[in-house]
Design a protein around this motif. Structure first.
Motif, PDB file in Angstrom:
ATOM      1  N   GLY A   1      12.323  68.368  79.763  1.00 21.19           N
ATOM      2  CA  GLY A   1      11.711  67.847  79.129  1.00 21.19           C
ATOM      3  C   GLY A   1      11.094  66.902  79.453  1.00 21.19           C
TER       4      GLY A   1
ATOM      5  N   TYR B   1      16.132  68.943  74.269  1.00 19.10           N
ATOM      6  CA  TYR B   1      15.367  67.450  74.481  1.00 19.10           C
ATOM      7  C   TYR B   1      14.830  67.149  72.539  1.00 19.10           C
ATOM      8  CZ  TYR B   1      15.660  67.255  79.257  1.00 19.10           C
ATOM      9  OH  TYR B   1      16.287  67.167  79.849  1.00 19.10           O
ATOM     10  N   ILE B   2      14.500  68.172  71.572  1.00 19.29           N
ATOM     11  CA  ILE B   2      14.185  67.865  70.394  1.00 19.29           C
ATOM     12  C   ILE B   2      14.993  67.143  69.847  1.00 19.29           C
ATOM     13  CG2 ILE B   2      15.191  70.268  69.830  1.00 19.29           C
ATOM     14  CD1 ILE B   2      11.432  68.936  68.364  1.00 19.29           C
TER      15      ILE B   2
ATOM     16  N   LYS C   1      -0.434  69.441  76.002  1.00 22.26           N
ATOM     17  CA  LYS C   1      -0.621  70.857  76.761  1.00 22.26           C
ATOM     18  C   LYS C   1      -1.053  70.920  77.610  1.00 22.26           C
ATOM     19  CE  LYS C   1      -0.197  75.068  73.626  1.00 22.26           C
ATOM     20  NZ  LYS C   1      -0.689  76.022  72.211  1.00 22.26           N
TER      21      LYS C   1
ATOM     22  N   ASP D   1      13.882  59.844  70.416  1.00 17.35           N
ATOM     23  CA  ASP D   1      12.865  59.086  70.783  1.00 17.35           C
ATOM     24  C   ASP D   1      13.045  57.634  71.735  1.00 17.35           C
ATOM     25  OD1 ASP D   1      10.972  60.883  70.165  1.00 17.35           O
ATOM     26  OD2 ASP D   1      10.725  60.067  68.485  1.00 17.35           O
TER      27      ASP D   1
ATOM     28  N   ARG E   1      15.054  59.312  75.217  1.00 19.49           N
ATOM     29  CA  ARG E   1      14.324  60.624  75.501  1.00 19.49           C
ATOM     30  C   ARG E   1      14.537  60.827  76.724  1.00 19.49           C
ATOM     31  NH1 ARG E   1      10.525  63.500  71.928  1.00 19.49           N
ATOM     32  NH2 ARG E   1      12.669  63.691  71.213  1.00 19.49           N
TER      33      ARG E   1
ATOM     34  N   GLU F   1       7.242  67.984  78.912  1.00 20.71           N
ATOM     35  CA  GLU F   1       6.446  68.467  77.781  1.00 20.71           C
ATOM     36  C   GLU F   1       6.105  67.679  76.370  1.00 20.71           C
ATOM     37  OE1 GLU F   1       8.429  71.852  76.759  1.00 20.71           O
ATOM     38  OE2 GLU F   1       8.256  73.180  78.898  1.00 20.71           O
ATOM     39  N   PHE F   2       7.453  66.965  76.476  1.00 25.40           N
ATOM     40  CA  PHE F   2       7.216  66.134  75.788  1.00 25.40           C
ATOM     41  C   PHE F   2       6.133  65.045  75.273  1.00 25.40           C
ATOM     42  CE2 PHE F   2      11.350  68.726  74.316  1.00 25.40           C
ATOM     43  CZ  PHE F   2      10.851  69.262  73.167  1.00 25.40           C
ATOM     44  N   SER F   3       6.057  64.660  76.614  1.00 23.87           N
ATOM     45  CA  SER F   3       5.634  63.590  77.287  1.00 23.87           C
ATOM     46  C   SER F   3       4.482  63.787  77.769  1.00 23.87           C
ATOM     47  CB  SER F   3       6.304  62.312  77.644  1.00 23.87           C
ATOM     48  OG  SER F   3       7.461  62.266  78.267  1.00 23.87           O
TER      49      SER F   3
ATOM     50  N   ARG G   1       0.857  70.409  81.279  1.00 21.77           N
ATOM     51  CA  ARG G   1       2.475  70.705  81.542  1.00 21.77           C
ATOM     52  C   ARG G   1       2.966  72.043  82.324  1.00 21.77           C
ATOM     53  NH1 ARG G   1       4.063  71.703  74.990  1.00 21.77           N
ATOM     54  NH2 ARG G   1       4.014  69.479  74.080  1.00 21.77           N
TER      55      ARG G   1
ATOM     56  N   GLN H   1      10.583  76.102  70.987  1.00 22.57           N
ATOM     57  CA  GLN H   1      10.632  74.228  71.109  1.00 22.57           C
ATOM     58  C   GLN H   1      12.220  73.936  70.388  1.00 22.57           C
ATOM     59  OE1 GLN H   1       7.634  73.339  68.095  1.00 22.57           O
ATOM     60  NE2 GLN H   1       7.345  71.374  69.962  1.00 22.57           N
TER      61      GLN H   1
END
Length: 804
Positions: A180, A333-334, A187, A338, A341, A182-184, A190, A329
């Motif tokens: 999770g 978590y997608i 790239k 937000d 999260r 990855e969204f914060s 990660r 993706q």
């Protein structure tokens, strides 16, 4: 809940609703940790490269339909409604099913079964054996040794896959939770954050194992409960906000529509869908710690609805969002808003740790059970809780699991390959459970074979479909559980095969005490002070290693006890029924046989308590044996004479509960004299240590052991109806005095130090298995002195060469 024996033999009265609710709440942290975190990676594994999420939503609705019906048919109907009823005295799991089958049919490969074992409280049969009609399946299993071997191999396969799951589940659970981040993160960062953080959490998780689950277990249920409510709330929000009509996807028609559109790739994606039932086996495996009604209540009223809402919520969100850069993706978590999260991420990591803890503890437990069947090399088992039964820790296995988990995480680096590997392990265990349960339906429940075949065909077909989808991913991660299973199977088969061959060698080369006594005059045999405990796998006769010992060193202890530590096909044996005691030779020889019986979930005693209990048990047996002889003296002369072999076969259950009936058993199957009177044994223990003194009283004949740190006092009732009462009481007092004096001099533990080699002319495969494989395992595993907790200062090893 009985803290020492788990639920065990539950009371005939049903648990109160308060107790059931409490057990249901506690089961959340132990049973459902693994199952509840599956939404983290199911959709992500399913949509990894094989199928694409399109704007028609046929793929996502088809996957949701598959998930819903899989959760309904396998965990809800198969496990909760049927398999949970196949318990063994309240215990569940692969070994519980095999234990049930072994009790109802003679399928065990180790030939140490005794009629006396059938009198155990936990050795219950569904129907009395004399009124049970032998089914054709039972006759086939008992008649053909190859079928019995195939059955044991199937149990071993299930065991190996559970151990493999113990490697894969912590890796995929923690990795999926940490992903999770990855969204914060950007790239570029990660790869340098997710993998290291996952490895650090895994190291921390395994480093805490030696403290025991009970120290932090009170946190498990609240974490899983909070996680289930969090999943439900997020799922419900997504359903209401994005697609309230997503419930239509529960129609089975969407499954056919999904397969029709995706064809081969849809079938291959079933390997990801089956991850939704990861952890279902834990409901059955952990049954012994809770109750059927508690596990049923927790799943049907909380876990099942929460999982369905979580999967529907993800599907509702994805049905309105198709603008993903990659199908990877399509994860949990997608669909998380937000604003929440980060809290959800922290809670998911905690829940993944709890789920990983459950499968690690389960791995320790099943390896311990494998040792009881002589299917696994000896390892050190540490009991982390004195109050809670079954809380164990195995150092070697713990660190090996940690290394393998980190290697899987670093080597695979994605959910797809981990999911393929984990899915194959999970579905294989389920297939084994389905097959064994169908045998239980016929052999134990005595239902028509057609009903068992219908159960096997229906659930086996569903699981075989998922199994084929996982197996096709062999090169994409599924090879790992197969490789682990092959290595573990080789270890277990080699160990079990050689153990049986050693037992048969001992059985063929055992000697009688009469031969030993006759040899003693020629060798000038002497008796030295103390108690000699000769450990052997035999339930009768004198083992060959002891005969070799006395022929080379013609001396043995004043009191000699042949101890056989034996596993019986029950989950546990109550202490009051643990000991079978008998004489070896005439009373004046001071030689006894003690068979110590343990179940596959029993905790082996430490050596101090075992030594104390053994002396007390021998004293009780001496008094009971005197009463038997008095009753025999009143019988006609032609009935008094017993052959030496028949006298040796007679064993007595020595119970610590004076109100319980004692019985004397003949090993050939006949029940001998029951105790004519109850003899009480009083013992007072102060602290540890061992010295002794002996004496006899006037009113009651008595022998007293009076250690410096321990006190054990034996009383003998003076009234005997026989004319020889005075002589009999004197002989008993003398025998107890000899026992007390021997205890004062100390105890020696005589164990065989075996070396195994094949006969000349053996096949190459046998030489590789025995000369290379078994001897390598024997040199690198724990010795029998560690497994039996023998103090090194009291250990005496006798070298023995087995030529198989």
């Amino acid at each position: 809940m009985d803290l020492e024996f788990g639920r065990g033999l539950r009371s005939p009265k049903r648990d109160s609703w308060k107790t059931t609710l409490l057990l249901a709440y506690q089961s959340l942290g132990v049973v459902y940790g693994d199952l509840s975190i599956s939404p983290l990676y199911v959709y992500k594994s399913t949509f990894a490269e094989d199928i694409q999420h399109s704007e028609t939503n046929e793929e996502i609705f088809g996957v949701l339909s598959f998930v819903f019906w899989t959760l309904t048919l396998i965990p809800l109907i198969k496990y909760v409604s049927i398999v949970l009823r196949a318990d063994d005295n309240g215990e569940g799991g692969t070994f519980a099913l095999y234990s049930l089958i072994c009790r109802h049919a003679n399928v065990s490969l180790l030939p140490n079964r005794q009629i006396a074992d059938e009198e155990l409280s936990t050795y219950k049969l569904e129907c009395p054996p004399e009124i049970t009609n032998k089914s054709r399946i039972k006759v086939w299993l008992e008649k053909h040794r190859k079928l019995r071997i195939a059955l044991l191999i199937m149990v071993m396969i299930g065991t190996c896959m559970v151990i493999g799951d113990g490697v894969l589940t912590p890796a995929i659970s923690v990795f999926s939770a940490v992903s999770g981040l990855e969204f914060s993160l950007s790239k570029d960062h990660r790869e340098y954050a997710v993998i290291p953080i996952t490895c650090v959490i895994l190291v921390f998780l395994f480093a805490l194992q030696h403290y025991g689950t009970h120290r932090v277990g009170f946190l498990f249920a609240p974490i899983v409960l909070a996680w289930l409510f969090c999943m439900s709330a997020v799922g419900l929000y997504n359903i209401i906000h994005w697609n309230p009509h997503v419930y239509q996807a529960l129609n089975p028609y969407y499954m056919f529509k999904f397969l029709k559109k995706t064809r081969k790739y849809g079938w291959m994606s079933l390997g990801g869908i089956l991850l939704c039932m990861t952890g279902s086996e834990a409901m059955f495996a952990d049954l012994g710690h809770f109750s059927y009604s508690a596990i049923q209540l927790a799943f049907t009223c909380l876990v099942y609805p929460a999982l369905i809402l979580a999967y529907m919520g993800q599907a509702a969100y994805l049905s309105k969002h198709h603008d993903f850069y990659s199908s990877s993706q399509v994860g949990f978590y997608i669909a998380v808003p937000d604003k929440i999260r980060w809290p959800v991420l922290v809670l998911a990591i905690l829940a993944s740790v709890v789920g990983s803890q459950a499968i690690i503890s389960g791995t320790f437990s099943i390896i311990n059970q494998s040792q009881s069947l002589s299917c696994f090399p000896r390892v050190k088992v540490v009991h982390t809780s004195e109050k809670i039964h079954g809380q164990i820790y195995i150092p070697e296995i713990n660190w090996l699991l940690m290394i393998l988990c980190i290697a899987v995480t670093v080597g695979f680096r994605d959910t797809k390959h981990m999911g393929n590997a984990s899915g194959l392990a999970v579905i294989t265990v389920m297939l084994v459970t389905t097959f064994l349960t169908s045998l239980v339906i016929v052999l134990c429940w005595h239902r028509p074979p057609l009903l068992a075949f219908a159960f096997l065909l229906f659930f086996g077909s569903i699981e075989a479909l998922y199994f084929s989808a996982s197996l096709i991913k062999f090169l994409e991660g599924a090879w790992l559980p197969i490789l682990l299973a092959l290595i573990l199977m080789a270890v277990m088969l080699i160990w079990h095969y050689t153990t049986i061959k050693k037992y048969e060698f001992d059985l063929h080369n055992k000697v009688t005490l009469e031969w030993l006594l006759a040899l003693g005059d020629k060798l000038g045999m002497v008796r030295v002070p103390g108690i000699g405990l000769v450990y052997t796998d035999l339930t009768s006769g004198v083992p060959a290693n002891f005969s070799r010992f006395v022929t080379n060193l013609p001396a043995f202890h004043q009191v000699l006890v042949f101890v056989c530590v034996k596993s019986v096909p029950v989950p546990y044996v109550f202490p009051a029924e643990r000991y079978l005691i008998g004489r070896v030779g005439p009373p004046g020889h001071r030689s006894y046989r003690c068979i110590v019986r343990y179940g596959y979930r029993d905790v082996h005693q430490d050596v101090d308590s075992f030594e104390t209990e053994l002396v007390e048990t021998l004293a009780t047996f001496i008094k009971l044996d005197a009463s038997y002889r008095c009753s025999e003296a009143s019988e006609p002369p032609e009935q008094q004479e017993l052959e030496p072999s028949e006298r040796e076969r007679r064993l007595t259950v020595i119970a610590s509960n004076p109100l319980r009936r004692r019985a004397s058993y003949d090993l050939q199957g006949s029940v001998g004299h029951s105790a004519a009177s109850t003899v009480e044994m009083r013992a007072a223990a102060a602290a540890a240590g061992a010295t002794a003194a002996a004496g006899a009283g006037d009113g009651d004949d008595a022998a007293e052991i009076s250690p410096a740190r321990k006190q054990v006092r034996f009383f003998i009732d003076s009234h005997v109806s026989s004319p020889d009462a005075a002589d009999g009481g004197k002989r008993v007092a003398e025998e107890l005095a000899a026992l007390a004096a021997a205890r004062e001099s100390g105890t020696a533990f005589i164990l065989g130090h075996s070396h195994v080699q094949c006969k000349p002319g053996s096949s190459v495969l046998k030489r590789l298995a025995v000369d290379v494989g078994y001897n390598f395992l024997r040199r690198n595993c724990r010795g029998p002195d560690v497994a039996l907790r023998v103090p090194p200062a009291s250990l005496l090893e006798v070298g023995m060469v087995y030529v198989l």
